[in-house]
Design an enzyme around this catalytic site. Structure first.
Site, PDB file in Angstrom:
ATOM      1  N   ASP A 100     -18.664 -27.069   8.789  1.00  0.00           N
ATOM      2  CA  ASP A 100     -18.376 -25.952   9.589  1.00  0.00           C
ATOM      3  C   ASP A 100     -17.009 -25.473  10.152  1.00  0.00           C
ATOM      4  OD1 ASP A 100     -18.294 -27.731  11.215  1.00  0.00           O
ATOM      5  OD2 ASP A 100     -19.457 -27.181  13.025  1.00  0.00           O
ATOM      6  N   LYS A 127     -24.893 -35.460  -0.312  1.00  0.00           N
ATOM      7  CA  LYS A 127     -24.535 -35.475   1.319  1.00  0.00           C
ATOM      8  C   LYS A 127     -24.755 -36.646   1.725  1.00  0.00           C
ATOM      9  CE  LYS A 127     -25.032 -32.573   5.396  1.00  0.00           C
ATOM     10  NZ  LYS A 127     -25.573 -31.440   5.950  1.00  0.00           N
ATOM     11  N   TRP A 142     -28.868 -27.700  -2.925  1.00  0.00           N
ATOM     12  CA  TRP A 142     -28.884 -28.663  -1.663  1.00  0.00           C
ATOM     13  C   TRP A 142     -29.950 -28.666  -1.176  1.00  0.00           C
ATOM     14  CZ3 TRP A 142     -28.898 -27.771   3.433  1.00  0.00           C
ATOM     15  CH2 TRP A 142     -28.535 -28.799   4.284  1.00  0.00           C
ATOM     16  N   GLU A 176     -26.032 -30.980  -5.115  1.00  0.00           N
ATOM     17  CA  GLU A 176     -25.029 -31.360  -4.089  1.00  0.00           C
ATOM     18  C   GLU A 176     -25.499 -32.454  -3.485  1.00  0.00           C
ATOM     19  OE1 GLU A 176     -24.266 -28.144  -1.244  1.00  0.00           O
ATOM     20  OE2 GLU A 176     -22.462 -29.227  -0.732  1.00  0.00           O
ATOM     21  N   HIS A 233     -17.376 -27.679  -3.522  1.00  0.00           N
ATOM     22  CA  HIS A 233     -17.305 -26.805  -2.217  1.00  0.00           C
ATOM     23  C   HIS A 233     -16.238 -26.938  -1.211  1.00  0.00           C
ATOM     24  CE1 HIS A 233     -21.836 -25.506  -1.664  1.00  0.00           C
ATOM     25  NE2 HIS A 233     -21.322 -25.020  -2.576  1.00  0.00           N
ATOM     26  N   ASP A 288     -19.965 -32.498   7.837  1.00  0.00           N
ATOM     27  CA  ASP A 288     -20.205 -31.284   7.229  1.00  0.00           C
ATOM     28  C   ASP A 288     -19.099 -30.473   7.117  1.00  0.00           C
ATOM     29  OD1 ASP A 288     -21.789 -30.169   5.369  1.00  0.00           O
ATOM     30  OD2 ASP A 288     -23.366 -29.613   6.810  1.00  0.00           O
ATOM     31  N   ASP A 344     -18.946 -31.647  -1.981  1.00  0.00           N
ATOM     32  CA  ASP A 344     -18.451 -30.769  -1.038  1.00  0.00           C
ATOM     33  C   ASP A 344     -17.548 -31.806  -0.197  1.00  0.00           C
ATOM     34  OD1 ASP A 344     -18.581 -29.919   1.931  1.00  0.00           O
ATOM     35  OD2 ASP A 344     -20.305 -28.671   1.301  1.00  0.00           O
ATOM     36  N   ASP A 394     -17.228 -23.467   1.334  1.00  0.00           N
ATOM     37  CA  ASP A 394     -18.273 -23.489   2.043  1.00  0.00           C
ATOM     38  C   ASP A 394     -18.139 -24.172   3.636  1.00  0.00           C
ATOM     39  OD1 ASP A 394     -20.965 -23.975   3.082  1.00  0.00           O
ATOM     40  OD2 ASP A 394     -21.165 -26.258   2.258  1.00  0.00           O
ATOM     41  N   HIS A 443     -18.741 -34.013   2.701  1.00  0.00           N
ATOM     42  CA  HIS A 443     -20.028 -34.746   2.512  1.00  0.00           C
ATOM     43  C   HIS A 443     -19.902 -36.226   2.169  1.00  0.00           C
ATOM     44  CE1 HIS A 443     -22.925 -31.069   1.684  1.00  0.00           C
ATOM     45  NE2 HIS A 443     -22.113 -31.024   2.999  1.00  0.00           N
TER      46      HIS A 443
HETATM   47  C1  RNT Z   1     -24.930 -28.395   3.651  1.00  0.00           C
HETATM   48  C2  RNT Z   1     -24.325 -28.178   2.208  1.00  0.00           C
HETATM   49  C3  RNT Z   1     -24.756 -26.708   1.685  1.00  0.00           C
HETATM   50  C4  RNT Z   1     -24.895 -25.715   2.820  1.00  0.00           C
HETATM   51  C5  RNT Z   1     -25.209 -24.252   2.220  1.00  0.00           C
HETATM   52  C6  RNT Z   1     -25.364 -23.300   3.256  1.00  0.00           C
HETATM   53  O1  RNT Z   1     -24.775 -29.680   4.156  1.00  0.00           O
HETATM   54  O2  RNT Z   1     -23.017 -28.228   2.237  1.00  0.00           O
HETATM   55  O3  RNT Z   1     -23.935 -26.405   0.790  1.00  0.00           O
HETATM   56  O4  RNT Z   1     -23.476 -25.582   3.510  1.00  0.00           O
HETATM   57  O5  RNT Z   1     -26.243 -24.260   1.167  1.00  0.00           O
HETATM   58 ZN    ZN Z   2     -21.859 -27.347   0.718  1.00  0.00          ZN
END
Ligand code: RNT
Ligand code: ZN
Length: 421
Positions: free
Chosen positions: A298, A227, A184, A225, A288, A296, A261, A328, A264
Protein backbone atom coordinates in the site's frame (compact mmCIF):
# COMPACT_ATOMS: atom_id res chain seq x y z
CA UNK A 1 13.51 26.86 -14.94
CA UNK A 2 17.17 26.23 -15.60
CA UNK A 3 18.60 25.70 -19.09
CA UNK A 4 17.43 22.11 -19.72
CA UNK A 5 19.26 21.76 -23.01
CA UNK A 6 22.53 22.92 -21.50
CA UNK A 7 22.11 20.52 -18.60
CA UNK A 8 21.40 17.71 -20.99
CA UNK A 9 24.50 18.43 -23.08
CA UNK A 10 26.68 18.39 -19.96
CA UNK A 11 25.15 15.10 -18.84
CA UNK A 12 25.66 13.62 -22.28
CA UNK A 13 29.35 14.47 -22.08
CA UNK A 14 29.57 13.05 -18.58
CA UNK A 15 28.06 9.72 -19.59
CA UNK A 16 29.99 9.61 -22.86
CA UNK A 17 33.19 9.41 -20.81
CA UNK A 18 32.01 5.96 -19.79
CA UNK A 19 30.81 4.95 -23.23
CA UNK A 20 27.12 5.51 -22.48
CA UNK A 21 24.94 6.78 -25.33
CA UNK A 22 22.31 8.83 -23.52
CA UNK A 23 20.01 9.25 -26.53
CA UNK A 24 19.90 5.50 -27.12
CA UNK A 25 19.21 4.93 -23.42
CA UNK A 26 16.33 7.42 -23.40
CA UNK A 27 14.77 5.69 -26.39
CA UNK A 28 15.04 2.23 -24.83
CA UNK A 29 13.69 3.48 -21.52
CA UNK A 30 10.81 5.26 -23.21
CA UNK A 31 9.77 2.13 -25.10
CA UNK A 32 9.65 -0.07 -21.99
CA UNK A 33 5.98 -0.50 -21.11
CA UNK A 34 4.80 0.02 -17.54
CA UNK A 35 1.36 -1.29 -16.71
CA UNK A 36 -0.36 1.30 -14.53
CA UNK A 37 -2.83 -0.20 -12.05
CA UNK A 38 -6.32 1.31 -12.11
CA UNK A 39 -7.03 0.50 -8.45
CA UNK A 40 -4.99 3.32 -6.89
CA UNK A 41 -7.75 5.69 -7.98
CA UNK A 42 -10.50 4.46 -5.66
CA UNK A 43 -8.78 2.37 -2.97
CA UNK A 44 -9.44 -0.93 -4.82
CA UNK A 45 -13.18 -0.29 -4.43
CA UNK A 46 -14.16 -1.09 -8.00
CA UNK A 47 -17.24 -0.15 -9.98
CA UNK A 48 -19.46 -3.16 -9.43
CA UNK A 49 -23.08 -2.28 -8.73
CA UNK A 50 -23.34 -3.85 -5.32
CA UNK A 51 -24.10 -2.62 -1.83
CA UNK A 52 -21.15 -3.95 0.12
CA UNK A 53 -17.87 -2.72 -1.33
CA UNK A 54 -15.73 -3.66 1.66
CA UNK A 55 -12.19 -4.61 0.73
CA UNK A 56 -11.39 -8.10 2.02
CA UNK A 57 -8.76 -10.70 1.28
CA UNK A 58 -6.14 -9.49 3.73
CA UNK A 59 -5.33 -6.34 1.80
CA UNK A 60 -6.08 -2.90 3.12
CA UNK A 61 -5.96 0.70 2.09
CA UNK A 62 -5.28 3.11 4.88
CA UNK A 63 -6.23 6.75 4.91
CA UNK A 64 -9.33 8.66 3.96
CA UNK A 65 -8.07 11.38 1.65
CA UNK A 66 -11.03 13.07 -0.02
CA UNK A 67 -11.86 12.97 -3.72
CA UNK A 68 -11.65 9.35 -4.76
CA UNK A 69 -13.25 8.35 -8.05
CA UNK A 70 -16.85 7.15 -7.66
CA UNK A 71 -17.38 5.55 -11.04
CA UNK A 72 -15.58 4.52 -14.22
CA UNK A 73 -15.85 7.95 -15.85
CA UNK A 74 -14.26 9.71 -12.89
CA UNK A 75 -11.61 7.05 -12.60
CA UNK A 76 -10.61 7.34 -16.25
CA UNK A 77 -10.59 11.14 -16.01
CA UNK A 78 -8.22 10.87 -13.05
CA UNK A 79 -6.06 8.36 -14.90
CA UNK A 80 -5.90 10.73 -17.89
CA UNK A 81 -4.72 13.45 -15.56
CA UNK A 82 -2.05 11.23 -14.00
CA UNK A 83 -0.88 9.90 -17.36
CA UNK A 84 -0.10 13.43 -18.55
CA UNK A 85 2.78 13.45 -16.10
CA UNK A 86 4.11 9.93 -16.59
CA UNK A 87 6.57 9.79 -19.49
CA UNK A 88 7.05 6.66 -21.57
CA UNK A 89 4.96 3.75 -22.84
CA UNK A 90 2.07 2.82 -20.59
CA UNK A 91 -0.53 0.09 -20.39
CA UNK A 92 -3.64 0.15 -18.20
CA UNK A 93 -4.14 -2.63 -15.70
CA UNK A 94 -7.82 -3.26 -14.97
CA UNK A 95 -9.21 -5.45 -12.19
CA UNK A 96 -12.33 -7.53 -12.82
CA UNK A 97 -14.25 -5.57 -10.18
CA UNK A 98 -13.96 -2.49 -12.41
CA UNK A 99 -16.81 -3.85 -14.49
CA UNK A 100 -19.31 -1.48 -16.12
CA UNK A 101 -22.21 -3.62 -17.25
CA UNK A 102 -24.92 -1.13 -16.31
CA UNK A 103 -26.44 -3.73 -13.99
CA UNK A 104 -25.17 -6.00 -11.21
CA UNK A 105 -23.19 -8.89 -12.70
CA UNK A 106 -21.65 -11.53 -10.48
CA UNK A 107 -18.02 -12.56 -10.87
CA UNK A 108 -18.91 -15.89 -12.49
CA UNK A 109 -20.95 -14.13 -15.16
CA UNK A 110 -18.60 -11.48 -16.47
CA UNK A 111 -18.33 -11.06 -20.25
CA UNK A 112 -15.82 -9.14 -22.37
CA UNK A 113 -18.42 -6.52 -23.37
CA UNK A 114 -18.86 -5.55 -19.73
CA UNK A 115 -15.47 -3.88 -20.03
CA UNK A 116 -16.21 -2.12 -23.31
CA UNK A 117 -15.73 1.34 -21.80
CA UNK A 118 -12.16 0.45 -20.84
CA UNK A 119 -11.56 -0.98 -24.29
CA UNK A 120 -12.88 2.10 -26.09
CA UNK A 121 -10.84 4.37 -23.86
CA UNK A 122 -7.66 2.29 -24.34
CA UNK A 123 -8.06 2.06 -28.10
CA UNK A 124 -8.55 5.81 -28.32
CA UNK A 125 -5.40 6.42 -26.29
CA UNK A 126 -3.45 3.69 -28.05
CA UNK A 127 -2.53 1.92 -24.82
CA UNK A 128 -2.64 -1.80 -24.13
CA UNK A 129 -4.86 -3.36 -21.49
CA UNK A 130 -3.96 -5.89 -18.79
CA UNK A 131 -6.41 -7.67 -16.52
CA UNK A 132 -6.83 -9.25 -13.09
CA UNK A 133 -9.41 -11.66 -11.74
CA UNK A 134 -10.83 -10.34 -8.48
CA UNK A 135 -10.74 -13.33 -6.14
CA UNK A 136 -11.57 -11.16 -3.10
CA UNK A 137 -14.03 -8.56 -1.78
CA UNK A 138 -16.99 -10.86 -2.35
CA UNK A 139 -19.31 -12.81 -0.02
CA UNK A 140 -18.05 -16.07 -1.52
CA UNK A 141 -14.38 -15.29 -0.83
CA UNK A 142 -14.45 -15.35 2.96
CA UNK A 143 -13.50 -19.01 3.34
CA UNK A 144 -11.10 -19.26 0.45
CA UNK A 145 -11.61 -19.06 -3.28
CA UNK A 146 -9.73 -21.33 -5.68
CA UNK A 147 -8.61 -23.46 -2.74
CA UNK A 148 -11.97 -23.61 -1.00
CA UNK A 149 -13.01 -26.98 0.39
CA UNK A 150 -16.60 -26.28 -0.59
CA UNK A 151 -16.81 -27.54 -4.14
CA UNK A 152 -19.56 -25.15 -5.22
CA UNK A 153 -17.56 -22.15 -4.04
CA UNK A 154 -14.37 -23.41 -5.65
CA UNK A 155 -16.18 -23.92 -8.95
CA UNK A 156 -17.62 -20.40 -8.73
CA UNK A 157 -14.10 -18.98 -8.61
CA UNK A 158 -12.80 -21.32 -11.30
CA UNK A 159 -15.54 -19.95 -13.53
CA UNK A 160 -14.40 -16.42 -12.67
CA UNK A 161 -10.84 -17.30 -13.70
CA UNK A 162 -12.06 -18.84 -16.95
CA UNK A 163 -14.11 -15.78 -17.80
CA UNK A 164 -11.22 -13.48 -17.00
CA UNK A 165 -9.03 -15.26 -19.54
CA UNK A 166 -11.74 -14.68 -22.16
CA UNK A 167 -11.87 -10.99 -21.24
CA UNK A 168 -8.08 -10.96 -21.62
CA UNK A 169 -8.30 -12.37 -25.13
CA UNK A 170 -10.87 -9.70 -26.01
CA UNK A 171 -8.55 -6.98 -24.68
CA UNK A 172 -5.68 -8.36 -26.75
CA UNK A 173 -7.79 -8.53 -29.89
CA UNK A 174 -9.12 -5.00 -29.54
CA UNK A 175 -5.89 -3.28 -28.53
CA UNK A 176 -3.55 -5.36 -30.68
CA UNK A 177 -1.28 -5.83 -27.68
CA UNK A 178 -0.94 -8.94 -25.49
CA UNK A 179 -2.96 -8.88 -22.30
CA UNK A 180 -1.13 -9.80 -19.12
CA UNK A 181 -3.43 -11.35 -16.54
CA UNK A 182 -2.37 -11.61 -12.92
CA UNK A 183 -3.91 -14.31 -10.75
CA UNK A 184 -3.70 -13.57 -7.05
CA UNK A 185 -5.81 -15.41 -4.49
CA UNK A 186 -5.96 -14.23 -0.89
CA UNK A 187 -6.63 -17.73 0.46
CA UNK A 188 -5.01 -18.33 3.82
CA UNK A 189 -5.51 -18.82 7.52
CA UNK A 190 -5.03 -16.88 10.73
CA UNK A 191 -3.65 -20.03 12.35
CA UNK A 192 -1.50 -22.73 10.85
CA UNK A 193 -4.08 -25.23 9.63
CA UNK A 194 -3.82 -28.90 10.46
CA UNK A 195 -4.18 -29.72 6.80
CA UNK A 196 -1.81 -27.44 4.90
CA UNK A 197 -1.57 -29.69 1.85
CA UNK A 198 -5.24 -30.04 0.92
CA UNK A 199 -5.83 -26.34 0.11
CA UNK A 200 -2.71 -26.25 -2.04
CA UNK A 201 -3.77 -29.34 -3.95
CA UNK A 202 -7.14 -27.71 -4.56
CA UNK A 203 -5.51 -24.46 -5.68
CA UNK A 204 -3.42 -26.42 -8.18
CA UNK A 205 -6.50 -28.25 -9.40
CA UNK A 206 -8.35 -24.96 -9.85
CA UNK A 207 -5.58 -23.36 -11.89
CA UNK A 208 -5.37 -26.55 -13.95
CA UNK A 209 -9.10 -26.37 -14.60
CA UNK A 210 -8.99 -22.68 -15.53
CA UNK A 211 -6.21 -23.26 -18.06
CA UNK A 212 -7.65 -26.50 -19.42
CA UNK A 213 -11.02 -24.89 -20.06
CA UNK A 214 -9.43 -21.97 -21.93
CA UNK A 215 -6.76 -23.66 -24.02
CA UNK A 216 -8.14 -21.89 -27.09
CA UNK A 217 -7.47 -18.44 -25.59
CA UNK A 218 -4.74 -16.50 -27.37
CA UNK A 219 -2.91 -13.25 -26.74
CA UNK A 220 -2.90 -13.71 -22.98
CA UNK A 221 -0.03 -14.13 -20.51
CA UNK A 222 -0.87 -15.41 -17.02
CA UNK A 223 1.13 -14.41 -13.96
CA UNK A 224 0.71 -16.44 -10.78
CA UNK A 225 1.34 -14.24 -7.76
CA UNK A 226 2.48 -15.55 -4.40
CA UNK A 227 2.42 -13.85 -1.05
CA UNK A 228 3.88 -14.25 2.40
CA UNK A 229 0.81 -13.30 4.47
CA UNK A 230 -2.33 -11.21 4.54
CA UNK A 231 -3.99 -9.24 7.33
CA UNK A 232 -6.12 -11.70 9.28
CA UNK A 233 -4.38 -14.59 7.53
CA UNK A 234 -0.96 -14.22 9.09
CA UNK A 235 0.03 -17.84 9.59
CA UNK A 236 -0.65 -19.58 6.32
CA UNK A 237 -0.94 -18.54 2.68
CA UNK A 238 -2.13 -21.17 0.23
CA UNK A 239 -0.42 -19.49 -2.74
CA UNK A 240 2.96 -19.27 -1.08
CA UNK A 241 6.15 -18.54 -3.02
CA UNK A 242 7.06 -22.23 -3.21
CA UNK A 243 3.59 -23.17 -4.35
CA UNK A 244 3.44 -20.55 -7.10
CA UNK A 245 6.98 -21.17 -8.28
CA UNK A 246 6.28 -24.90 -8.33
CA UNK A 247 3.07 -24.37 -10.25
CA UNK A 248 4.65 -22.20 -12.91
CA UNK A 249 7.76 -24.32 -13.40
CA UNK A 250 5.72 -27.51 -13.51
CA UNK A 251 3.15 -26.08 -15.95
CA UNK A 252 5.84 -25.70 -18.63
CA UNK A 253 3.63 -23.34 -20.60
CA UNK A 254 5.07 -20.19 -22.12
CA UNK A 255 2.07 -18.10 -21.09
CA UNK A 256 2.17 -19.14 -17.41
CA UNK A 257 4.77 -17.11 -15.54
CA UNK A 258 5.67 -16.05 -12.02
CA UNK A 259 4.52 -12.74 -10.61
CA UNK A 260 6.94 -11.23 -8.12
CA UNK A 261 5.44 -8.50 -5.95
CA UNK A 262 8.15 -6.54 -4.15
CA UNK A 263 5.96 -6.43 -1.05
CA UNK A 264 5.28 -10.14 -0.76
CA UNK A 265 8.35 -11.49 0.96
CA UNK A 266 9.91 -11.51 4.37
CA UNK A 267 11.53 -8.17 5.24
CA UNK A 268 15.08 -9.31 4.50
CA UNK A 269 14.20 -11.09 1.26
CA UNK A 270 14.31 -9.01 -1.90
CA UNK A 271 12.90 -9.50 -5.37
CA UNK A 272 16.11 -8.10 -6.86
CA UNK A 273 17.90 -11.05 -5.31
CA UNK A 274 15.50 -13.62 -6.71
CA UNK A 275 15.41 -12.56 -10.35
CA UNK A 276 18.51 -14.27 -11.73
CA UNK A 277 17.65 -17.53 -9.98
CA UNK A 278 14.25 -17.49 -11.61
CA UNK A 279 15.56 -16.36 -14.99
CA UNK A 280 17.88 -19.36 -15.02
CA UNK A 281 14.75 -21.43 -15.54
CA UNK A 282 12.10 -19.03 -16.83
CA UNK A 283 11.80 -16.97 -20.00
CA UNK A 284 9.62 -14.26 -18.56
CA UNK A 285 8.46 -12.72 -15.29
CA UNK A 286 5.68 -10.35 -14.24
CA UNK A 287 6.72 -7.72 -11.70
CA UNK A 288 4.49 -5.94 -9.23
CA UNK A 289 6.47 -2.84 -8.40
CA UNK A 290 5.59 -1.49 -5.00
CA UNK A 291 7.31 -0.19 -1.88
CA UNK A 292 7.63 -2.92 0.68
CA UNK A 293 7.02 -1.31 4.04
CA UNK A 294 6.65 -4.22 6.47
CA UNK A 295 3.75 -5.76 4.59
CA UNK A 296 2.23 -5.87 1.14
CA UNK A 297 1.74 -3.08 -1.27
CA UNK A 298 0.00 0.00 0.00
CA UNK A 299 2.95 2.39 -0.15
CA UNK A 300 3.70 4.43 -3.26
CA UNK A 301 6.79 3.26 -5.14
CA UNK A 302 9.87 5.19 -4.02
CA UNK A 303 13.10 5.70 -5.91
CA UNK A 304 14.86 3.69 -3.26
CA UNK A 305 17.54 1.04 -3.16
CA UNK A 306 15.36 -2.00 -3.81
CA UNK A 307 13.40 -0.40 -6.65
CA UNK A 308 16.66 0.60 -8.28
CA UNK A 309 18.25 -2.80 -7.64
CA UNK A 310 15.36 -4.63 -9.34
CA UNK A 311 15.86 -2.72 -12.58
CA UNK A 312 19.64 -2.84 -12.35
CA UNK A 313 19.37 -6.61 -12.21
CA UNK A 314 17.00 -6.76 -15.16
CA UNK A 315 19.12 -4.45 -17.29
CA UNK A 316 22.38 -6.19 -16.42
CA UNK A 317 20.89 -9.61 -17.20
CA UNK A 318 19.48 -8.21 -20.44
CA UNK A 319 16.05 -9.39 -19.29
CA UNK A 320 14.12 -6.14 -19.05
CA UNK A 321 12.46 -6.72 -22.42
CA UNK A 322 11.30 -10.16 -21.21
CA UNK A 323 9.80 -8.75 -18.03
CA UNK A 324 6.28 -7.39 -17.71
CA UNK A 325 6.49 -4.37 -15.44
CA UNK A 326 3.33 -3.49 -13.52
CA UNK A 327 2.75 -1.23 -10.54
CA UNK A 328 0.73 -2.26 -7.50
CA UNK A 329 0.07 0.04 -4.56
CA UNK A 330 -2.92 1.72 -2.99
CA UNK A 331 -2.34 4.66 -0.72
CA UNK A 332 -5.53 6.38 0.45
CA UNK A 333 -3.77 8.91 2.65
CA UNK A 334 -2.63 11.31 -0.09
CA UNK A 335 -4.06 12.74 -3.29
CA UNK A 336 -4.54 9.58 -5.36
CA UNK A 337 -3.47 11.15 -8.65
CA UNK A 338 -0.25 12.26 -7.00
CA UNK A 339 0.22 8.71 -5.73
CA UNK A 340 0.11 7.45 -9.31
CA UNK A 341 2.36 10.22 -10.63
CA UNK A 342 4.99 9.80 -7.93
CA UNK A 343 4.97 5.99 -8.06
CA UNK A 344 4.96 5.67 -11.82
CA UNK A 345 7.54 8.39 -12.34
CA UNK A 346 9.75 6.64 -9.81
CA UNK A 347 9.35 3.33 -11.62
CA UNK A 348 10.35 5.00 -14.88
CA UNK A 349 13.24 6.78 -13.15
CA UNK A 350 14.52 3.48 -11.78
CA UNK A 351 14.50 2.02 -15.30
CA UNK A 352 16.36 5.03 -16.69
CA UNK A 353 18.89 5.03 -13.85
CA UNK A 354 19.62 1.33 -14.35
CA UNK A 355 20.29 1.91 -18.04
CA UNK A 356 22.47 4.97 -17.41
CA UNK A 357 25.29 2.93 -15.95
CA UNK A 358 28.46 1.46 -17.41
CA UNK A 359 27.02 -2.04 -17.12
CA UNK A 360 29.19 -3.57 -19.86
CA UNK A 361 32.31 -2.01 -18.42
CA UNK A 362 31.50 -3.31 -14.93
CA UNK A 363 30.88 -6.79 -16.32
CA UNK A 364 34.27 -6.68 -18.03
CA UNK A 365 36.00 -5.63 -14.84
CA UNK A 366 34.28 -8.37 -12.89
CA UNK A 367 35.17 -11.02 -15.47
CA UNK A 368 38.78 -9.86 -15.30
CA UNK A 369 38.71 -10.27 -11.53
CA UNK A 370 39.13 -6.56 -10.83
CA UNK A 371 36.71 -6.43 -7.92
CA UNK A 372 38.25 -3.20 -6.65
CA UNK A 373 37.39 -1.33 -9.84
CA UNK A 374 33.97 -2.98 -9.87
CA UNK A 375 33.12 -1.44 -6.52
CA UNK A 376 34.67 1.90 -7.49
CA UNK A 377 32.48 2.10 -10.61
CA UNK A 378 29.33 1.02 -8.81
CA UNK A 379 29.78 3.67 -6.15
CA UNK A 380 30.87 6.43 -8.52
CA UNK A 381 27.64 6.19 -10.46
CA UNK A 382 25.46 6.75 -7.44
CA UNK A 383 26.33 10.45 -7.81
CA UNK A 384 26.02 10.68 -11.60
CA UNK A 385 24.04 13.66 -13.00
CA UNK A 386 20.95 11.54 -13.56
CA UNK A 387 18.38 14.28 -12.98
CA UNK A 388 19.70 16.36 -15.89
CA UNK A 389 18.80 13.51 -18.22
CA UNK A 390 15.50 12.81 -16.47
CA UNK A 391 14.38 16.45 -16.63
CA UNK A 392 15.25 16.73 -20.31
CA UNK A 393 13.41 13.49 -21.07
CA UNK A 394 10.29 14.69 -19.21
CA UNK A 395 10.42 18.01 -21.08
CA UNK A 396 10.72 16.23 -24.42
CA UNK A 397 7.68 14.10 -23.59
CA UNK A 398 5.70 17.08 -22.32
CA UNK A 399 5.33 15.25 -19.01
CA UNK A 400 6.27 18.18 -16.80
CA UNK A 401 9.74 18.96 -15.51
CA UNK A 402 10.52 18.48 -11.84
CA UNK A 403 7.53 19.34 -9.71
CA UNK A 404 5.56 21.10 -12.44
CA UNK A 405 2.96 18.34 -12.20
CA UNK A 406 2.18 19.15 -8.58
CA UNK A 407 0.58 22.52 -9.22
CA UNK A 408 -1.62 21.08 -11.95
CA UNK A 409 -2.73 18.15 -9.83
CA UNK A 410 -3.51 20.54 -6.97
CA UNK A 411 -5.56 22.66 -9.34
CA UNK A 412 -7.45 19.57 -10.48
CA UNK A 413 -8.02 18.65 -6.86
CA UNK A 414 -9.54 22.04 -6.21
CA UNK A 415 -11.65 22.14 -9.34
CA UNK A 416 -12.71 18.50 -9.64
CA UNK A 417 -11.79 16.18 -6.77
CA UNK A 418 -12.96 18.44 -3.96
CA UNK A 419 -16.45 18.59 -5.50
CA UNK A 420 -16.86 14.84 -5.10
CA UNK A 421 -18.92 13.92 -2.07
C1 RNT B 1 -2.27 -8.39 -3.03
C2 RNT B 1 -1.60 -8.53 -4.36
C3 RNT B 1 -2.45 -8.18 -5.54
C4 RNT B 1 -3.34 -6.99 -5.29
C5 RNT B 1 -4.17 -6.55 -6.47
C6 RNT B 1 -5.17 -5.52 -6.11
O1 RNT B 1 -1.46 -8.72 -2.00
O2 RNT B 1 -0.43 -7.78 -4.36
O3 RNT B 1 -1.64 -8.00 -6.64
O4 RNT B 1 -2.60 -5.90 -4.82
O5 RNT B 1 -4.75 -7.66 -7.04
ZN1 ZN C 1 0.61 -7.52 -6.21
Amino acid sequence: MYDLKKGYEVAKEYYAQYGIDVDAVIKACDETPISMHCWQGDDVGGTELKEDKALTGGIQTTGNYPGKARNGEELRADIDMAMKFIPGTLKMNVHANYIEAGRPVDRNEIEPEHYQKWVDWAVEKGVGLDFNPTYFAHPKSDNGTLSCADEETRKFWVEHGIRCRRVGQYFAEKTGKPCVINHWTPDGDKEVPVDTLGPRQRLKKSYDEIFAATEDVTGVIDGIESKVFGIGMESYTVGSHEFCMGYVMNAKKDHIIMTLDAGHYHPTETVSNKLSGIYTFADSVLLHVTRAVRWDSDHVVGLEDETKAIFEELVRMNKLQDTYVATDFFDASINRISAWVIGLRNTRKAILAAMLQPNDKMKELEAAGDVTARLAYKEEFKAAPFSLVWDYYCAQKGAGVGLEWLAEVKKYEEEVLSKRA
